[in-house]
Design a protein around this motif. Structure first.
Motif, PDB file in Angstrom:
ATOM      1  N   UNK A 189       0.865  -1.183   0.000  1.00  0.00           N
ATOM      2  CA  UNK A 189       0.000   0.000   0.000  1.00  0.00           C
ATOM      3  C   UNK A 189       0.902   1.233   0.000  1.00  0.00           C
ATOM      4  N   UNK A 190       0.647   2.143  -0.923  1.00  0.00           N
ATOM      5  CA  UNK A 190       1.467   3.339  -1.083  1.00  0.00           C
ATOM      6  C   UNK A 190       0.589   4.572  -0.901  1.00  0.00           C
ATOM      7  N   UNK A 191       1.081   5.559  -0.157  1.00  0.00           N
ATOM      8  CA  UNK A 191       0.338   6.809  -0.013  1.00  0.00           C
ATOM      9  C   UNK A 191       0.171   7.463  -1.378  1.00  0.00           C
ATOM     10  N   UNK A 192      -1.031   7.932  -1.678  1.00  0.00           N
ATOM     11  CA  UNK A 192      -1.283   8.515  -2.991  1.00  0.00           C
ATOM     12  C   UNK A 192      -0.331   9.663  -3.290  1.00  0.00           C
ATOM     13  N   UNK A 193       0.042  10.406  -2.278  1.00  0.00           N
ATOM     14  CA  UNK A 193       0.958  11.531  -2.481  1.00  0.00           C
ATOM     15  C   UNK A 193       2.356  11.064  -2.858  1.00  0.00           C
ATOM     16  N   UNK A 194       2.684   9.788  -2.573  1.00  0.00           N
ATOM     17  CA  UNK A 194       4.005   9.246  -2.859  1.00  0.00           C
ATOM     18  C   UNK A 194       4.016   8.337  -4.095  1.00  0.00           C
ATOM     19  N   UNK A 195       2.906   8.255  -4.806  1.00  0.00           N
ATOM     20  CA  UNK A 195       2.797   7.334  -5.926  1.00  0.00           C
ATOM     21  C   UNK A 195       3.876   7.557  -6.974  1.00  0.00           C
ATOM     22  N   UNK A 196       4.227   8.834  -7.217  1.00  0.00           N
ATOM     23  CA  UNK A 196       5.222   9.143  -8.246  1.00  0.00           C
ATOM     24  C   UNK A 196       6.610   8.609  -7.900  1.00  0.00           C
ATOM     25  N   UNK A 197       6.851   8.263  -6.628  1.00  0.00           N
ATOM     26  CA  UNK A 197       8.136   7.691  -6.251  1.00  0.00           C
ATOM     27  C   UNK A 197       8.254   6.233  -6.700  1.00  0.00           C
ATOM     28  N   UNK A 198       7.126   5.613  -6.990  1.00  0.00           N
ATOM     29  CA  UNK A 198       7.113   4.219  -7.410  1.00  0.00           C
ATOM     30  C   UNK A 198       6.852   4.075  -8.917  1.00  0.00           C
TER      31      UNK A 198
END
Length: 215
Positions: A189-198
Motif C-alpha cells: 500500500x502506497x500513499x497517494x501523495x508518494x505514488x510518483x516515487x514508485x
C-alpha cells in the motif's frame, strides 16, 4: 539444431505456437500461471528469469521432432515481406487502481525490466468483463477484495503495447500479501501523495491522477 542461448518472450511464444497450444494449455504444460504466458506475448524482448529459462529448455528438449521443426520454421526469418505473418490482435488487460483511504495498492513484477511497480492487472479473455477481471485478479495476486467504482478509460500501454483498461476500485477487505510469488516479489500500500516515487508521473494514465486527486 541448437536452441538460442537465451529465451525471450518472443521465442517462448513461438514454442507455444509450435505446440499448437492455447495460453492456458501452454501454462499448464510448463506448470506456471497463465499470466506469465500472457506477459511473454505482451513483451517480446523480455528475458525470463533463470529458472524459467531452464524450464523452457527442458520443455523444448522433451518435445517431439514435429514440434521442434515447427518451432524452427516459425523462428526462421522471412524470405520476403509477403511472408511476414500479420500481428495478432492486441491483448486487453484490466488494471485495478485500488484505493483504501489515502493509500493505493501496488505490486512489483519480477523479471521485466520495462516495468517495476504497477497496479494489479489481469488479461481479459474474449467475452469476459474487464471490471470483473480487475476485481478477481486483484484478489488472486494480493488477497485484497475490491469493488469497481468506475471505469477510467483505456489506452495502448506505452511500455508493453497492450490495451490497458483502467478501473478505479474501492477496498473492501483483506490483508495485502504476495499471493503470486512467481509473478511478483512485493505487494504494497502506497500513499497517494508518494505514488510518483514508485511509478513515474509521466507513465501514469492521466485519468488515474485526476481520479486520485478527486478522491
Amino acid at each position: 539444431m541448437e536452441i538460442a542461448d537465451r529465451w525471450t518472450g518472443r521465442t517462448a511464444r513461438l514454442l507455444q505456437n509450435a505446440f499448437r497450444m492455447t495460453n492456458d494449455e501452454f501454462a499448464e504444460r510448463l506448470g506456471i500461471s497463465t499470466r506469465t504466458v500472457v506477459r511473454w506475448h505482451a513483451s517480446p524482448a523480455l528475458e525470463p528469469r533463470t529458472e524459467m529459462q531452464q524450464l523452457l529448455d527442458m520443455t523444448y528438449e522433451r518435445a517431439d521432432d514435429s514440434v521442434r521443426k515447427r518451432f524452427w520454421l516459425l523462428n526462421a526469418p522471412p524470405k520476403s515481406p509477403e511472408q511476414v505473418r500479420p500481428q495478432a490482435q492486441a491483448l486487453r488487460v484490466a488494471i485495478a487502481v485500488v484505493v483504501r483511504g489515502d493509500d493505493v495498492l501496488l505490486v512489483r513484477r519480477r523479471g521485466d525490466n520495462a516495468i517495476t511497480w504497477q497496479f494489479p492487472a489481469g488479461m481479459v479473455k474474449p467475452g469476459a468483463s474487464a471490471a470483473a477481471v480487475a476485481e478477481q485478479e486483484t484478489h488472486a495476486e494480493t488477497g485484497v477484495h475490491c469493488a469497481v467504482r468506475e471505469r477510467l478509460g483505456e489506452r495502448i500501454h506505452p511500455t508493453n503495447g497492450v490495451i490497458a483498461d483502467y478501473h478505479l476500485c474501492d477496498y473492501l477487505a483483506g490483508e495485502a500479501t504476495n499471493r503470486d510469488e512467481l509473478e511478483n516479489d512485493a505487494v504494497l500500500w502506497v500513499a497517494r501523495a508518494q505514488l510518483h516515487r514508485f511509478i513515474p508521473a509521466d507513465r501514469i494514465y492521466p485519468p488515474i491522477l485526476a481520479a486520485l486527486e478527486a478522491a
